[in-house]
Design an enzyme around this catalytic site. Sequence first.
Site, short mmCIF file in Angstrom:
data_model
loop_
_atom_site.label_atom_id
_atom_site.label_comp_id
_atom_site.label_asym_id
_atom_site.label_seq_id
_atom_site.Cartn_x
_atom_site.Cartn_y
_atom_site.Cartn_z
N CYS A 1 -14.48 86.73 45.90
CA CYS A 1 -13.05 86.49 46.17
C CYS A 1 -12.30 86.96 45.07
O CYS A 1 -12.69 87.35 44.04
CB CYS A 1 -13.39 85.01 45.94
SG CYS A 1 -11.34 84.07 45.93
N CYS A 56 -9.75 86.10 43.85
CA CYS A 56 -8.40 85.06 43.38
C CYS A 56 -8.90 85.28 41.97
O CYS A 56 -9.74 85.48 41.17
CB CYS A 56 -8.57 83.75 43.89
SG CYS A 56 -9.82 82.54 43.01
N HIS A 83 -8.11 78.82 43.76
CA HIS A 83 -9.29 79.38 44.80
C HIS A 83 -9.00 78.82 46.01
O HIS A 83 -9.04 79.49 46.93
CB HIS A 83 -10.65 79.02 44.06
CG HIS A 83 -11.70 79.29 45.13
ND1 HIS A 83 -11.97 80.63 45.34
CD2 HIS A 83 -12.18 78.77 46.09
CE1 HIS A 83 -12.86 80.57 46.20
NE2 HIS A 83 -13.12 79.45 46.91
N ASP A 135 -0.41 74.06 58.34
CA ASP A 135 -0.30 73.51 57.12
C ASP A 135 -1.53 72.53 56.63
O ASP A 135 -2.04 71.98 57.72
CB ASP A 135 0.93 72.81 56.96
CG ASP A 135 0.78 71.12 57.52
OD1 ASP A 135 1.16 71.18 58.71
OD2 ASP A 135 0.23 70.47 56.96
N ASP A 193 9.29 69.56 56.75
CA ASP A 193 9.16 68.70 57.73
C ASP A 193 10.20 67.52 57.74
O ASP A 193 11.04 67.35 56.82
CB ASP A 193 7.86 68.04 57.58
CG ASP A 193 7.39 67.16 58.90
OD1 ASP A 193 6.35 66.26 58.63
OD2 ASP A 193 7.84 67.37 59.85
N CYS A 203 -11.71 83.34 40.34
CA CYS A 203 -13.11 83.91 40.63
C CYS A 203 -13.28 85.44 40.00
O CYS A 203 -14.40 85.73 39.44
CB CYS A 203 -13.41 84.27 42.11
SG CYS A 203 -13.38 82.62 43.06
C1 LIG Z 1 -2.69 65.71 58.53
N1 LIG Z 1 -2.34 65.49 60.05
C2 LIG Z 1 -0.87 65.52 60.38
N2 LIG Z 1 0.00 66.08 59.51
C3 LIG Z 1 1.04 65.90 60.50
C4 LIG Z 1 2.59 66.13 60.11
C5 LIG Z 1 3.04 66.31 58.80
C6 LIG Z 1 2.64 67.84 58.41
C7 LIG Z 1 3.39 68.03 56.98
C8 LIG Z 1 4.34 68.94 56.79
C9 LIG Z 1 5.08 68.90 55.63
C10 LIG Z 1 4.22 68.32 54.40
C11 LIG Z 1 4.83 68.57 53.13
F1 LIG Z 1 4.41 67.60 52.19
F2 LIG Z 1 4.14 69.65 52.44
F3 LIG Z 1 6.04 68.72 53.10
C12 LIG Z 1 2.93 67.67 54.71
C13 LIG Z 1 2.53 67.67 55.91
C14 LIG Z 1 3.24 65.81 61.06
N3 LIG Z 1 4.73 65.78 60.94
C15 LIG Z 1 5.74 65.60 62.16
N4 LIG Z 1 7.05 65.66 61.62
N5 LIG Z 1 5.30 65.12 63.14
C16 LIG Z 1 3.75 65.33 63.64
O1 LIG Z 1 3.54 64.64 64.57
C17 LIG Z 1 2.96 65.45 62.55
C18 LIG Z 1 1.65 65.34 62.64
C19 LIG Z 1 0.62 65.60 61.60
N6 LIG Z 1 -0.72 65.51 61.47
ZN LIG Z 2 -11.65 82.50 44.49
#
Ligand SMILES: CNc1nc2c(CCc3ccc(C(F)(F)F)cc3)c3[nH]c(N)nc(=O)c3cc2[nH]1
Ligand SMILES: [Zn+2]
Length: 380
Positions: A315, A317, A346, A277, A104, A320
Site C-alpha cells: 500500500c 498510503c 489507510h 460513497d 445529499d 503503510c
Molecule cells: C448506506 N446506505 C445508503 N445510504 C443512502 C443514502 C445516503 C448517501 C449519503 C450521502 C451523503 C453522506 C454524507 F454524510 F457524506 F454527506 C452520507 C451518505 C441515500 N440518500 C438519498 N438521498 N436517497 C437514498 O435513497 C439513499 C440511499 C442510501 N443507502
Molecule cells: Zn495503507
Amino acid sequence: MLTCAFAGQKKVLAAYEEAVKCGYSGARAGRLHTPHGVFDTPMFMPVGTQATVKAVSPRELKEMGAQIILSNTYHLYLRPGTELVAEAGGLHRFMDWDGGILTDSGGFQVFSLGPLRKITEEGAAFRSHIDGSTQFLSPEIAIKAQMNLGADIIMAFDECIPYPAEYQYAKLSTERTTRWAERSQKAHTRSGQALFAIVQGGMYQDLRRVSANDLVSLDFPGYGIGGLSVGEPKPVMYEMLEQTVPLLPENKPRYLMGVGTPDCLVEAVRYGIDMFDCVFPTRVARNGTAMTKSGRLVVKNAAYAKDFLPIDENCGCYACQNFSRAYIRHLLKADEIFGLRLTTIHNLYFLLDFTKKMRQAILEDRFLSFREEFLAQYCK
Ligand SMILES: CNc1nc2c(CCc3ccc(C(F)(F)F)cc3)c3[nH]c(N)nc(=O)c3cc2[nH]1
Ligand SMILES: [Zn+2]
C-alpha cells in the site's frame, strides 16, 4: 472560482465524455466535468458529513487522490445553518476544499436519523437529532439549502423507502419522489451546479423501471440510484441494478448511493455504476479495522502487538509507508487520536486506489478478469 463552459446556462453540467465500454459487462471508464475539475470514474467519494472527512485534512485527501467528497444538507442545515456557510463563501471556501463536492439532499438522513418524522406530499417534518426541535424539509427547502452550500453536484429531495416495504407503500412513495424531483428541478436556479435525480422503487422491478423512466424523461444531468444498501440481501440489490441501470442514459453519470464494500463496488461497476460513497472506511477505521484486498484486518487485535510490518506492504498510503501494525495497535489501545487518523488514511487510500485500479482494468479491457481475481481473494 473556475468558470465553466456552461456558466450562465441551465444546461447539462456534468457533461460526460464518451464512456469507454468494456467486454461483456456494462463497466465503463468516464470523465466527469464539474466547475472544480474533471474527474475520473469509476470513483469513490469520501464521506464528509459535517463539512469534514473525519480525522483527515483536505491536504491529506488531495494527496491520497480524492476527487469529489460528500457532505450532508441535513446536518449542515441543522448546524451551523446553510446561510452561514453561504456567508462564509460556500462549502468549498468554508472547508478549504478545491476539489469536487456532492451534497445529499437530506432525505435519507431525515428518515434514518430524525425520530418522529411525518411525511406528506409537501415534505417531511422531523425532530432534530441535535436539539429535538421540530424541523421541516421539502424539495424547495432542500434545494435552496444546497444552492447555499454551493456543491458542484446536488441531489433531488427524495424518500429512501425503508426495507422491507409493502408494494403499495413503495408505489406511492416512488410516485411522490418523482413529483418531488420535478419540484426540485423547478426550485433549482443556480447555474454551474448539476442536480441529480434519485431512482427509487423499493425492491420491486416494475417500480424501479417506472421510477427510472419517469426521471429520465424529466432530463437530469446525472442519476442517483437510491433505496439500496438498506439491509436487503446483496443479490436483491444487484437485481435492482440490473433492472435500473440499462434504462439510464449511457452518457450521464450513475451514482449508487451508500455503496459500499469492495465486493459490492466491483459488482456495481460491472452493472455500469460510476460513483460510490460509503461511511464504511471511515467508520470501521475508528474502531481499529483496516481494509485490505483479502478482507478486514483488526489492527487492535493482540496478534499484532509485535507485528512490525505495515498494514499492507503493497500500500502506498502514509500509514503503510511509515508505520507498523504494532505502532498503530499501540496508539489505538492508548486511545491516541493519531491511531484512528492512520487507519482512516489507510482505508480511504485503499478504496480510492481500488477504484483507480478498476478504471485502469476497464481501459485495458481486462475488467472481467480483474473482477474474478479480486473476488477470489477477498473474503467479506
Ligand atoms: C448506506 N446506505 C445508503 N445510504 C443512502 C443514502 C445516503 C448517501 C449519503 C450521502 C451523503 C453522506 C454524507 F454524510 F457524506 F454527506 C452520507 C451518505 C441515500 N440518500 C438519498 N438521498 N436517497 C437514498 O435513497 C439513499 C440511499 C442510501 N443507502
Ligand atoms: Zn495503507
